[in-house]
Design an enzyme around this catalytic site. Structure first.
Site, PDB file in Angstrom:
ATOM      1  CB  CYS A 114      -0.956   0.006   1.182  1.00  9.19           C
ATOM      2  SG  CYS A 114      -2.124  -1.371   1.172  1.00  9.19           S
ATOM      3  CG  HIS A 246      -3.291   3.438   2.182  1.00 12.26           C
ATOM      4  ND1 HIS A 246      -3.678   3.014   0.931  1.00 12.26           N
ATOM      5  CD2 HIS A 246      -3.415   2.360   3.007  1.00 12.26           C
ATOM      6  CE1 HIS A 246      -4.017   1.739   0.994  1.00 12.26           C
ATOM      7  NE2 HIS A 246      -3.871   1.319   2.242  1.00 12.26           N
ATOM      8  CG  ASN A 276      -6.530  -0.819   0.989  1.00  9.53           C
ATOM      9  OD1 ASN A 276      -5.775  -0.419   0.106  1.00  9.53           O
ATOM     10  ND2 ASN A 276      -6.069  -1.250   2.152  1.00  9.53           N
TER      11      ASN A 276
END
EC number: 2.3.1.180
Length: 319
Positions: A114, A246, A276
């Site tokens: 990520c 994020h 996500n």
């Protein structure tokens, strides 16, 4: 003369297929209310069976090039951040290079899950500052749906697919002000895909996550890395125009904003619609805020991310 890295154009792309919480209710023991309360996610995009990570990367890259008013031939460096490459090799960056008709320039992938886009842009910043590149394409692209166990409600409700990109070029003023990267492999078992090539495929081929532990670590670390970036540049929190975090979980984003005393109106949030998207998360959110007019030229932006590894990092920039 000091050389800096300036963002010239942004692009994003999401697959056509949208998976709603109601869709997931039919396949796993969950509910729309449970998902929204704990994550803020209502929908996520998922690739079609014949759609590849490079397909997503190409669409985002072409949109970024168009926004920058540049041609593929102007690019002299390509870096793709991805956890889900189409092949073991060649890299997705090389596949993208071929798609765009670019030949000869360096092209490689970065794997920091990520935090991948933050890592990739930081690396490209070093290339440009040292004169090793003049105009680069930086992409975060993921087909995370392909490493999900869709019967695991702890992961299947959280993730989606997509790609975000920026074109950056050399400039006489920032641009990228500073970058800050970290990792700690001691926490590797909290978020991982156990099976791999080197271990002979041992373990599950799907993502495994210890959600509560990851949540606690993320909240602690994300607040710290934002302060790290501001302190390194002698800046107050009030001087920050936008936080582009994020997009993992709305509760993590809100907790980070509270630690900074930053109103949510100055935080770019896309997790509700995208889920996500791992390495695509930050550039997708940034592109959306640029295109809808929230982020304006001259404003100060902080990107930050946290991912499996654990990896984490931030980028302070003037757009």
């Amino acid at each position: 003369m000091t050389v800096y890295t300036r963002i010239l154009g942004t692009g994003g792309y999401l697959p056509d297929r949208v998976v709603t919480n109601a869709d997931l209710e039919r396949t796993v023991d969950t509910s729309d209310a449970w998902i929204v309360e704990r994550t803020g996610i209502r929908t996520r995009h998922v690739v079609a069976a014949d759609e590849t990570c490079c397909d997503l990367a190409e669409q985002a890259a072409r949109r970024a090039l168009s926004a920058a008013q540049l041609d593929p031939g102007d690019i002299d460096l390509i870096v793709v951040a991805t956890t889900t490459p189409d092949q073991t090799f060649p890299s997705t960056a090389c596949l993208l290079q071929q798609r765009l008709g670019i030949r000869g320039c360096p092209a490689f992938d970065v794997q920091a899950v990520c935090t991948g886009f933050v890592y990739a842009l930081s690396i490209v910043d070093k290339f440009i500052r040292t004169g090793s590149a003049r105009c680069a394409l930086v992409v975060g692209a993921e087909t995370i749906s392909r490493i999900l166990n869709w019967e695991d409600r702890g992961t299947s409700v959280l993730f989606g697919d997509g790609a975000g990109a920026v074109v950056v070029g050399a400039a006489s003023a920032p641009g990228v002000v500073s970058t800050h990267l970290h990792a700690d492999g001691a926490f590797k078992e909290l978020l991982q895909v156990p099976a791999g090539i080197g271990n002979g495929g041992a373990g599950s081929p799907y993502m495994e996550m210890k959600g509560n532990e990851v949540f606690r670590m993320a909240v602690t670390i994300l607040g710290r890395i934002v302060d790290e970036a501001l302190e390194a540049n002698g800046m107050a929190r009030s001087e920050l125009d936008w936080l582009v975090p994020h997009q993992a979980n709305i509760r993590i984003i809100q907790a980070t904003a509270r630690k900074l005393n930053l109103p949510m109106e100055r935080v770019v949030v896309t997790v509700g619609q995208h889920g996500n998207t791992s390495a695509a998360s930050v550039p997708l959110a940034f592109d959306q805020a640029v295109r809808d007019g929230r982020i304006q030229r001259g404003q100060t932006v902080l990107m930050e991310a946290f991912g499996g590894g654990f990896t984490w990092g931030s980028i302070l920039l003037r757009y």
